[in-house]
Enzyme design. Sequence first.
Site: not given
Length: 552
Positions: A271, A261, A35
């Site tokens: 983030k 992850r 994204e």
Amino acid sequence: MREELRPPNNFIEEAMVQDLQSGKHASIVTRFPPEPNGYLHIGHAKALLADFLSAAKYGGRCNLRFDDTNPSKEETEYVDNIMEDIRWLGCDWGEHLYFASDYFEKLYGFAESLIKRGKAFVCELTPEQMHEYRGTLTEPGKRSPWRDRPMEESLTQFRAMRAGKYREGERTLRARIDIASPNMNMRDPVIYRIMHVSHHRTGDKWCIYPMYDFQHPLSDAIEGVTHSMCSLEYEDHRPLYDWFLEALDWKNPPHQYEFARLNLNGTIMSKRYLRRLVEEGYVSGWDDPRMPTLCGMRRRGYTREALRNFCEGIGLAKSNSTVDTALLEHHLRESLKASTMRRMAVLDPIELCITNYPEGKTETVEIVNNAENPDLGTRNMDFSGSVYIERADFAIVPPPKYKRLIVDREARLMGAYIVKCTGYETDENGEVTRILCTYDPDSASGKSGRKVKGVLHWVDKETAMDAQIRQYEPLILEDAEGDFIARLNPHSLTIMKNAKVEKALSMATAGDSFQFIRQGYYCMDKDSADERLVFNCSVGLKDTWAKIQRSK
RNA sequence: UGGGGUGUAGCCAAGUGGUAAGGCACGGGACUUUGACUCCCGCAUUCGUAGGUUCAAAUCCUGCCACCCCAGCCA
């Protein structure tokens, strides 16, 4: 005749091999779907390398697709930087650059077709009501009163949604699945919401935007993706992923695979926090050398090779894990040691005076740039009777097994002569100010068979350059309550301001970044990742390292 | 307390019924113009745990425990 397929390295590649061998798929297609709302970090590198490398390994391709379905968070700036970082890692999507926003028209069509099949409805519940109707983890949800409204009515309203007849929050399009499902994601999830927000690519053309859960499987399917990899938290979404493809009768649909992850010891990957660091000015930007972003690591001197090998080394699995940064550093050292020029730098200088060296004499000594790589050639360094060495390379009272300079002992000045310590001078505080030595003129490097245990790095007093190196402190992150969250890059540089470096390293000036790795392996990077040098210093020695750790 | 996952050494991680790969870290030694690098050697009698099946179990079965994820009109 079928080529021999390379052995799989993880369970996803195993699935690829099976699908190829069974003929389920003629070739592998993966995709990396960021994204565009931030910069890529090393955690993304793990995902993206898995996507690109496994596809390449089995002769397939990997698409780059930006999942840009939430215009309120996304910007073109991020698109450009993400592409740059992926290219830097050596990945190539060829012609296959896509945007979920390119599919808005198609996706809209799919949504209408879902409505026509009685599998979606327009809902008028407010966000608060929807929350209430959804139930909890242990209680089933309640059906929306709009769930069974006539298909034509939903269709009309959905078209009105698109036409901008409603305000944000007044209507949603929801999938008609099972409001009582134990899987929260299946409780009639919203698939379209109204957002009167301009999109970074489609501008004001749309005021309804598809949700991730709806968009993702269909975008994958449109692109012919066969293996869609994502992180563990999407496991619960897989039934929904499959539901949409099934509901639309998609033939030979893509399959979603989940893996853990990357977590790195002492580093944050969220983030949200990284953004805070940038926006609140704790760091100079997304590419601040302390950041775990790809651009930050690049500036700190990381090589793509190190990152790729690291990601390959940690593997792909389903258990949550936290990898030790030592492994990352190992791969960086590995990547640097054969390819990089060495330079000498003295970070905590003290003068060493050779008392029997002829007054006023200077000479030039030839030093190899990298003992392991003759192709890197040699350089000439000035040498005279006065040099700087590392304060830690001399001891009045040596610790056990100390191999470096003490009074009456010999050590070699790397690339030059063997010197013998005859004494030292101190100031009024007892601090050593100068070390006195004699040298053996016949011990020039390479010309004598003599060996001594200690070898010291040094710089010539007259010609050494002062290093103006920015000093970074480890950044401690706290949450709103002041609780410790993480230390950002505790392993990155802490370099003394009055360091002395040899001329060839004078390119190190303010703003350069250094990475502490181990003795002999600092790397630096001056904007261009190709100007990479490694310099020799002794801060990596165990005792000194312990001191740094303790004082921070 | 519902659902979905995961537990193999200090950290990653292979292993898919035949007697615990590999890497990092660590320890010891050799070598060395840095103590780095390189090279040797060592490092899980045991796989979260308790039972069961089997000639044989990390692998199959049952119970238990621990940790992670899910109640956005984020992705």
